[in-house]
Design a protein around this motif. Structure first.
Motif, PDB file in Angstrom:
ATOM      1  N   LEU A 282       0.826  -1.206   0.000  1.00  0.00           N
ATOM      2  CA  LEU A 282       0.000   0.000   0.000  1.00  0.00           C
ATOM      3  C   LEU A 282       0.858   1.253   0.000  1.00  0.00           C
ATOM      4  N   ARG A 285       2.093   2.811  -3.288  1.00  0.00           N
ATOM      5  CA  ARG A 285       1.150   3.589  -4.101  1.00  0.00           C
ATOM      6  C   ARG A 285       1.314   5.087  -3.859  1.00  0.00           C
ATOM      7  N   TYR A 303      -4.174  10.316   0.891  1.00  0.00           N
ATOM      8  CA  TYR A 303      -4.791  10.502  -0.414  1.00  0.00           C
ATOM      9  C   TYR A 303      -3.944  11.437  -1.268  1.00  0.00           C
ATOM     10  N   GLY A 309      -7.467   7.041  -5.625  1.00  0.00           N
ATOM     11  CA  GLY A 309      -7.619   6.044  -4.572  1.00  0.00           C
ATOM     12  C   GLY A 309      -6.990   6.518  -3.269  1.00  0.00           C
ATOM     13  N   VAL A 311      -5.661   5.246   0.910  1.00  0.00           N
ATOM     14  CA  VAL A 311      -5.376   4.225   1.909  1.00  0.00           C
ATOM     15  C   VAL A 311      -5.960   4.701   3.231  1.00  0.00           C
ATOM     16  N   TRP A 325      -5.767  -1.771   7.809  1.00  0.00           N
ATOM     17  CA  TRP A 325      -5.454  -0.980   6.626  1.00  0.00           C
ATOM     18  C   TRP A 325      -6.318  -1.464   5.467  1.00  0.00           C
ATOM     19  N   CYS A 326      -6.809  -0.528   4.653  1.00  0.00           N
ATOM     20  CA  CYS A 326      -7.582  -0.937   3.481  1.00  0.00           C
ATOM     21  C   CYS A 326      -7.426   0.098   2.370  1.00  0.00           C
ATOM     22  N   TRP A 327      -7.645  -0.370   1.161  1.00  0.00           N
ATOM     23  CA  TRP A 327      -7.573   0.490  -0.022  1.00  0.00           C
ATOM     24  C   TRP A 327      -8.986   0.857  -0.455  1.00  0.00           C
ATOM     25  N   GLU A 329     -11.121   2.737  -3.566  1.00  0.00           N
ATOM     26  CA  GLU A 329     -11.012   3.231  -4.928  1.00  0.00           C
ATOM     27  C   GLU A 329     -11.386   4.711  -4.976  1.00  0.00           C
TER      28      GLU A 329
END
Length: 359
Positions: A282, A285, A303, A309, A311, A325-327, A329
């Motif tokens: 992550l 990115r 961001y 997208g 995190v 933690w998550c992604w 869109e």
């Protein structure tokens, strides 16, 4: 049965609904609509995760909101917000966004509920100034305080403008500004020039971070009226850094070249302790470009632009002490309409559809 429930009981039930569900309930009938407007939001407890609000930096009339429950993006048109204003931060537990006037005129602050359309100017400051640091403390469900520190004073008799070395506080209960006292001039200078306005209140200290390298943190101790300064861990090597609140403690999240993102928590003796690392896949990115970060109790978001997208690091709804933690869109279309890519300012808040006595 639902038709016979007392209004106060039904309003309490509605207080547990996420905003989009409450809006649907309020559309059912006049009785439910009235009960929904009576619903009170307790800022000391929130039953649902905060929503991310994305403001295009070139416009204050539009904002995009992310519903974390349904994982959907929505567009809000803020036609009621005057031109030449920009979002500063949120009074998150009350569901309000704090706006500031732009340009060379003395600062004027205002608050807005983006979901109900309620809008109100705050009274003029006691000490007219431009570009001060702005911070918020939410004392209880019915009260909040706004602080401004530093800024530039208007030039007198044709002289040069100067830095304003004072701190002012607005109390929502009295609807008045009060000058809290003086501050070191060097703090006023740095808070005016290098502070992005995000603040964190922890253990009776209101903190701001300077955005100049090396990063540093300045705080105002409420009990002693004393100004303090803290170093930021790895402050001279971080590509980006931001303060966020977590469980009532001051926390810093920052990233280095190569996508290494760390989270530090301020402990006893002003020592910083690493408490978390973003998963490498992550973090990569966010290599290069302008990474921004915003936080609230229960959630942190990194961001860039509206369609790139994000995190999110947030508390697991099923485990109070577990964070994940998550992604998410990015937003590239709303209601089937393709969007341009926008640079944005991100904020967090808990949406509030109930009427506010502050307005």
């Amino acid at each position: 049965m639902w038709n016979n429930l007392p209004s106060d009981l039904l309003s309490n039930v509605f207080s547990y609904l996420p905003p989009h569900s409450l809006a649907r309930a309020m559309a059912t009938c006049r009785h439910w609509h009235d009960c929904g407007r009576l619903t009170t939001r307790d800022t000391s407890r929130h039953h649902h995760p905060p929503w991310f609000i994305a403001f295009p930096t070139r416009s204050s009339k539009l904002c995009f909101v992310h519903n974390p429950i349904e994982s959907t993006w929505h567009l809000l048109n803020l036609e009621h917000v005057p031109s030449l204003t920009r979002p500063v931060l949120t009074i998150a537990g009350h569901g309000l966004i704090l706006f500031k006037s732009t340009g060379s005129v003395p600062l004027r602050l205002s608050v807005c509920d983006p979901f109900t359309g309620q809008f109100r100017h705050l009274p003029p400051l006691q000490k007219p100034r431009t570009n001060p640091a702005v911070g918020v403390i939410e004392d209880c469900p019915s009260q909040f305080k706004v602080y401004v520190a530093g800024g530039m004073s208007k030039a007198e008799s044709g002289g040069a403008a100067s830095y304003e070395p004072t701190l002012e506080m607005f109390d929502s209960r009295s609807n008045e500004w009060t000058v809290m006292g003086s501050m070191p001039v060097e703090f006023a200078v740095r808070l005016t020039v290098w502070t992005p306005n995000e603040s964190v209140y922890s253990r009776e200290v209101l903190y701001w971070m300077t955005s100049a390298r090396a990063y540093s943190i300045m705080g105002f101790e409420m009990s002693s009226n004393k100004w303090i300064e803290l170093s930021v861990p790895m402050g001279d090597t971080l590509e980006f850094a931001a303060m966020v609140p977590r469980d009532g403690k001051l926390t810093v999240i920052g990233g280095t070249q190569g996508g290494n993102v760390l989270v530090w928590e301020l402990g006893e003796g002003d020592e910083w302790n690493v408490i978390e690392r973003m998963p490498v896949e992550l973090g990569r990115r966010f290599i290069g470009g302008s990474t921004k970060c915003v936080g609230i109790e229960g959630g942190v978001c990194l961001y860039k632009e509206i369609d790139k997208g994000m995190v999110v690091w947030r508390r697991d709804g099923n485990h109070k002490n577990k964070w994940e933690w998550c992604w998410i869109e990015g937003c590239n279309q709303v209601s089937g309409k393709r969007l341009e890519n926008y640079p944005i300012k991100g904020l967090f808040l808990h949406p509030n559809l109930a009427s506010s006595s502050f307005f």
